[in-house]
Design an enzyme around this catalytic site. Structure first.
Site, mmCIF file in Angstrom:
data_model
loop_
_atom_site.group_PDB
_atom_site.id
_atom_site.type_symbol
_atom_site.label_atom_id
_atom_site.label_comp_id
_atom_site.label_asym_id
_atom_site.label_seq_id
_atom_site.Cartn_x
_atom_site.Cartn_y
_atom_site.Cartn_z
ATOM 1 N N ILE A 18 0.951 -0.790 0.050
ATOM 2 C CA ILE A 18 -0.110 0.237 0.136
ATOM 3 C C ILE A 18 0.806 1.278 0.158
ATOM 4 C CG2 ILE A 18 -1.975 -1.191 1.263
ATOM 5 C CD1 ILE A 18 -0.989 -0.733 3.725
ATOM 6 N N ASP A 19 0.661 2.306 -0.805
ATOM 7 C CA ASP A 19 1.303 3.407 -0.560
ATOM 8 C C ASP A 19 1.984 3.787 0.108
ATOM 9 O OD1 ASP A 19 0.962 2.797 -3.785
ATOM 10 O OD2 ASP A 19 -1.347 4.881 -3.232
ATOM 11 N N LYS A 20 2.908 4.796 0.154
ATOM 12 C CA LYS A 20 3.778 5.245 1.868
ATOM 13 C C LYS A 20 2.525 6.267 2.723
ATOM 14 C CE LYS A 20 6.499 8.567 3.330
ATOM 15 N NZ LYS A 20 7.217 10.257 2.560
ATOM 16 N N ARG A 77 -6.837 5.466 -6.327
ATOM 17 C CA ARG A 77 -6.698 7.156 -6.839
ATOM 18 C C ARG A 77 -7.378 7.236 -7.778
ATOM 19 N NH1 ARG A 77 -1.023 7.224 -4.040
ATOM 20 N NH2 ARG A 77 -1.308 9.883 -4.467
#
Length: 303
Positions: free
Chosen positions: A137-139, A237
């Site tokens: 998962i993204d930062k 997103r």
């Protein structure tokens, strides 16, 4: 040393060689290709060229890709929030702001650094840079991740992702008021043709499907739950932007005028999978972090 070879197509003629070359592999950024061009690693018809060289149809391009830099990844006591652990699997709740795995120039403070301190047995399928990492998962996205402690578990968990049998539900705050209670976004995702640092909806992208339902509506925002059927890079997103409701705080895909938060309002709250050894279905739920809850409370006050 790996070597990439391709022939410039009729559709690609007239484009800069750095743009053409970086479109061949998702993992090769345009800036990385430009570095290789400076180093003389990119040959067109057997001769080195500059980044602004305009490709011609039929050009034979060869790229000598250097071996990846061997990095010494240090174990760090990062006080991981472990939800579950046994001999095969770890489920961890990643905090917002933490990168999942090391990369050149960013070798400390990642989830992998913390995992290496927490346990010594992680699967080696993804190599020294990503031990145990099955998915990411993204930062700036918080939430649950499953990590494999051996290669057999890794393969079985990856197969479940491929078969779309893993449950992954996210909470998100998006711009705008969504009128429909439920929806499905089925739009292919690939590298943005105008910006290689972004993903986008592209004709020849990979199949991507996101299901969503509205949890709560505010004056100018909506709280939604998104369930992934596929797991493309930046999928939620990109998909929410595509239908006109970009994530609040998203610096890459959202509007400039947004809520004053550090990164996108997105939390991976539910994770379910079949245990690789017992074959029993397991599901975990993590509440959103305090900053996410505070954001939602503030939006409620403005209704």
């Amino acid at each position: 040393m790996e070597q990439l070879h391709f022939t410039v197509s009729e559709e690609e003629k007239g484009s800069r060689i750095d743009k053409v070359a970086s479109s061949k592999e998702e993992s090769y950024s345009r800036s990385q290709v430009q570095e290789w061009l400076k180093e003389g690693r990119v040959l067109v018809n057997g001769r080195p060229v500059k980044a602004n060289y305009k490709a011609a149809a039929g050009d034979e391009v060869t790229i000598d890709i250097p071996d990846p830099e061997e990095l010494n990844i240090e174990a760090e006591d990062l006080q991981l929030d472990v939800y579950y652990e046994d001999e095969d699997v770890i489920v961890v709740n990643k905090p917002r702001g933490m990168v999942v795995h090391p990369a050149p120039g960013h070798t400390t403070g990642t989830l992998v650094n913390g995992l290496m301190y927490h346990c010594k047995d992680l699967s080696g399928i993804n190599g020294v840079m990503r031990p145990g990492i099955v998915h990411r998962i993204d930062k700036d996205t918080s939430g649950l991740l499953m990590v494999a402690k051996n290669d057999l578990a890794h393969e079985k968990l990856v197969n479940q992702l491929v078969e779309k049998s893993v449950t992954r539900k996210y909470k998100a705050v998006v711009h705008g008021v969504i009128q429909h209670d439920f929806g499905t976004i089925d739009a292919p995702i690939g590298r943005d043709t105008k910006d290689r640092q972004k993903m986008g909806i592209v004709d020849h992208g990979k199949v991507a499907v996101t299901h969503f339902h509205v949890l709560e509506r505010f004056t100018d925002f909506t709280l939604v739950e998104c369930e992934l059927e596929t797991g493309r890079t930046h999928q939620i997103r990109v998909h929410m932007k595509y239908i006109g409701f970009p994530l609040a705080g998203d610096p890459k895909y959202g509007p400039r005028k947004t809520l004053d938060i550090d990164g996108q309002a997105l939390h991976a709250g539910v994770l379910g999978f079949i245990h690789p050894r017992t074959n029993e279905y397991m599901e975990f739920e993590a509440a959103p972090p305090a900053e996410f809850t505070t954001l939602v409370d503030e939006l409620r006050k403005k209704v």
